[in-house]
Design a protein around this motif. Structure first.
Motif, short mmCIF file in Angstrom:
data_model
loop_
_atom_site.label_atom_id
_atom_site.label_comp_id
_atom_site.label_asym_id
_atom_site.label_seq_id
_atom_site.Cartn_x
_atom_site.Cartn_y
_atom_site.Cartn_z
N THR A 126 0.86 -1.33 -0.02
CA THR A 126 0.01 0.07 -0.03
C THR A 126 0.89 1.18 0.03
O THR A 126 0.43 2.22 -0.72
CB THR A 126 -0.99 0.02 1.31
N GLY A 127 1.89 1.28 0.85
CA GLY A 127 2.93 2.24 0.65
C GLY A 127 3.50 2.59 -0.56
O GLY A 127 3.86 3.59 -1.14
N ILE A 128 3.63 1.53 -1.29
CA ILE A 128 4.32 1.36 -2.79
C ILE A 128 3.28 2.03 -3.53
O ILE A 128 3.62 3.17 -4.47
CB ILE A 128 4.78 0.12 -3.21
N GLU A 129 1.84 1.87 -3.55
CA GLU A 129 0.99 2.45 -4.18
C GLU A 129 0.79 4.02 -3.98
O GLU A 129 0.88 4.78 -4.91
CB GLU A 129 -0.17 1.74 -4.15
N ALA A 130 0.99 4.21 -2.70
CA ALA A 130 0.80 5.55 -2.30
C ALA A 130 2.15 6.58 -2.97
O ALA A 130 1.89 7.56 -3.53
CB ALA A 130 0.63 5.81 -0.98
N SER A 131 3.23 5.82 -2.90
CA SER A 131 4.42 6.49 -3.11
C SER A 131 4.29 6.75 -4.92
O SER A 131 4.88 7.84 -5.49
CB SER A 131 5.50 5.65 -2.81
N SER B 147 -0.18 6.82 7.05
CA SER B 147 -0.29 5.47 7.34
C SER B 147 -1.66 4.69 7.15
O SER B 147 -2.62 5.35 6.56
CB SER B 147 -0.14 5.63 8.94
N VAL B 148 -1.63 3.33 6.93
CA VAL B 148 -2.66 2.60 6.59
C VAL B 148 -3.51 2.11 7.95
O VAL B 148 -3.04 1.70 8.83
CB VAL B 148 -2.25 1.25 5.73
N ARG B 149 -4.74 2.37 7.61
CA ARG B 149 -5.73 2.04 8.80
C ARG B 149 -6.51 0.71 8.48
O ARG B 149 -6.95 0.77 7.30
CB ARG B 149 -6.71 3.28 9.27
N ASP B 150 -6.25 -0.15 9.23
CA ASP B 150 -7.13 -1.25 9.24
C ASP B 150 -8.84 -1.21 9.20
O ASP B 150 -9.09 -0.95 10.13
CB ASP B 150 -6.66 -2.32 10.10
N PRO B 151 -9.40 -1.32 8.09
CA PRO B 151 -10.86 -1.33 8.06
C PRO B 151 -11.61 -2.20 9.19
O PRO B 151 -12.65 -2.00 9.27
CB PRO B 151 -11.38 -1.44 6.47
N LEU B 152 -10.76 -3.31 9.37
CA LEU B 152 -11.23 -4.29 10.06
C LEU B 152 -11.64 -3.74 11.52
O LEU B 152 -12.74 -4.20 12.14
CB LEU B 152 -10.59 -5.62 10.41
N THR C 225 -7.72 3.78 4.75
CA THR C 225 -7.42 2.60 4.54
C THR C 225 -6.79 2.58 3.17
O THR C 225 -6.31 3.43 2.48
CB THR C 225 -9.10 1.92 4.39
N PRO C 226 -6.48 1.01 3.04
CA PRO C 226 -5.55 0.72 1.82
C PRO C 226 -6.07 1.41 0.57
O PRO C 226 -5.18 1.99 -0.23
CB PRO C 226 -5.61 -0.67 1.68
N HIS C 227 -7.25 1.52 0.17
CA HIS C 227 -7.90 1.79 -1.19
C HIS C 227 -7.83 3.51 -0.95
O HIS C 227 -7.86 3.95 -2.12
CB HIS C 227 -8.99 1.02 -1.49
N GLU C 228 -8.07 4.17 0.10
CA GLU C 228 -8.28 5.35 0.39
C GLU C 228 -6.93 6.26 0.33
O GLU C 228 -6.78 7.50 0.33
CB GLU C 228 -9.12 5.86 1.49
N LEU C 229 -5.95 5.42 0.86
CA LEU C 229 -4.67 6.12 1.24
C LEU C 229 -3.83 6.96 0.03
O LEU C 229 -3.75 8.21 0.07
CB LEU C 229 -3.65 5.39 1.69
N PRO C 230 -3.79 6.45 -1.25
CA PRO C 230 -2.97 6.94 -1.96
C PRO C 230 -3.72 8.20 -2.67
O PRO C 230 -3.02 9.34 -2.72
CB PRO C 230 -2.99 6.03 -3.44
N PRO C 231 -5.35 8.12 -2.89
CA PRO C 231 -5.85 9.47 -3.45
C PRO C 231 -5.81 10.63 -2.45
O PRO C 231 -5.67 11.69 -2.29
CB PRO C 231 -7.03 8.93 -3.89
N ALA C 232 -5.87 10.06 -0.97
CA ALA C 232 -6.03 11.06 0.09
C ALA C 232 -4.57 11.72 0.28
O ALA C 232 -4.61 13.10 0.81
CB ALA C 232 -6.20 10.37 1.46
#
Length: 319
Positions: A139-144, A248-253, A298-305
């Motif tokens: 997820t960090g790679i995607e956001a980067s 940072s990535v937040r766990d949606p669980l 969350t993982p899907h929201e982190l890169p655009p945020a």
């Protein structure tokens, strides 16, 4: 012989030899020979968040097209002159141009270009955690990748550093058009290291990259234990010299567990999830008090945020 491979994950796939087996005409005997044939196939990161890039680029172009940012000393670049209208900041008046034209003229500004963006990706043990069926590192790679592509198109210089206790991968500001290619190749072989990150080395690493004020993006975990011991003491030093974002990535669980309280077991899980979220909120508040921005999604929201925060900082002239 052609073999089609469908890799499921990024990384380096290596081959050391090839075995050739020849079966006799009756099928009763065969002969096999193993030949050394070293090779490597590099599987690049998928870059799923690329779909957000066109909309973010449109917002960046809108910033360039906007009329004045009438704030003197806000860190924006001079763009042009125009006639004064009611509501303009009088500090933006250009008195020399006013005297020449016999009419009040103000300066207009545009978002700065050619600023330095340094992305630091945490590759320590916290990056190995799987969140929403994906390692935190991925997820960090995607956001980067999304932030780097956006910043490069926005005219800024981008540097990348993957770090835990030593630099695992670095990418320097490259000529236009080569940054994304260099990034995906540097990130392809990254794997989490089961060691604790040493954030005290980050200020020295950043000074080695650039001595100028930069936007520093730290992609790491907001776990109360590890962050409080190593990250927070370093943040005060970083925010004094740079504009800092902690992503940072937040766990949606956690949100799902907090909402389910129909049985006694679910209630205990909800209490544990609530406690974890409260600790996370407290840590986020402390980071903001130190002067850093925080993106917790969350993982899907982190890169655009993260890309949206970059655009807001650029619009406000804080880069």
């Amino acid at each position: 012989v052609t073999v089609r491979l469908a890799p499921l994950r990024r990384g380096d796939l290596r081959t050391e030899h090839v075995a050739v087996r020849s079966v006799g005409p009756l099928g009763l005997a065969a002969r096999q020979l193993t030949l050394p044939l070293p090779g490597r196939l590099r599987v690049l990161p998928p870059f799923h968040s690329k779909r957000h890039l066109p909309s973010k680029l449109r917002r960046l172009r809108e910033l360039d097209g906007k009329a004045a940012v009438q704030i003197r000393g806000a860190g924006t670049e001079f763009d042009s002159l125009r006639d004064y209208v009611r509501g303009d900041d009088v500090r933006s008046i250009d008195w020399r141009a006013t005297a020449r034209r016999q009419a009040v003229v103000v300066r207009t500004w545009r978002p700065e270009r050619d600023r330095r963006v340094i992305i630091v990706l945490d590759t320590s043990r916290t990056a190995a955690a799987r969140i929403d069926d994906e390692p935190r590192l991925d997820t960090g790679i995607e956001a980067s990748l999304l932030l780097a592509a956006l910043a490069e198109r926005g005219g800024d210089r981008v540097d990348f550093l993957a770090f835990d206790r030593r630099a695992r991968a670095t990418v320097k500001s490259a000529s236009k058009g080569n940054m994304l290619h260099q990034l995906v190749n540097a990130m392809a072989a990254l794997e989490p290291e089961l060691i604790e990150a040493d954030w005290s080395q980050i200020p020295g690493q950043l000074r080695a990259i650039s001595s100028h004020r930069s936007l520093v993006v730290l992609l790491t975990a907001l776990d109360s234990g590890s962050a409080e011991e190593s990250l927070l003491p370093t943040l005060a030093q970083l925010t004094a010299e740079h504009v800092v974002i902690v992503a940072s990535v937040r766990d949606p669980l956690l949100d799902e567990l907090r909402a389910a309280r129909s049985t006694a077991s679910e209630t205990f899980r909800a209490a544990a999830a609530e406690r974890a979220l409260l600790d996370r909120t407290a840590l986020t508040t402390r980071i903001k008090q130190l002067g850093a921005e925080v993106v917790d999604a969350t993982p899907h929201e982190l890169p655009p945020a993260l890309a949206d925060l970059y655009i807001r900082l650029k619009a406000a002239g804080r880069l």
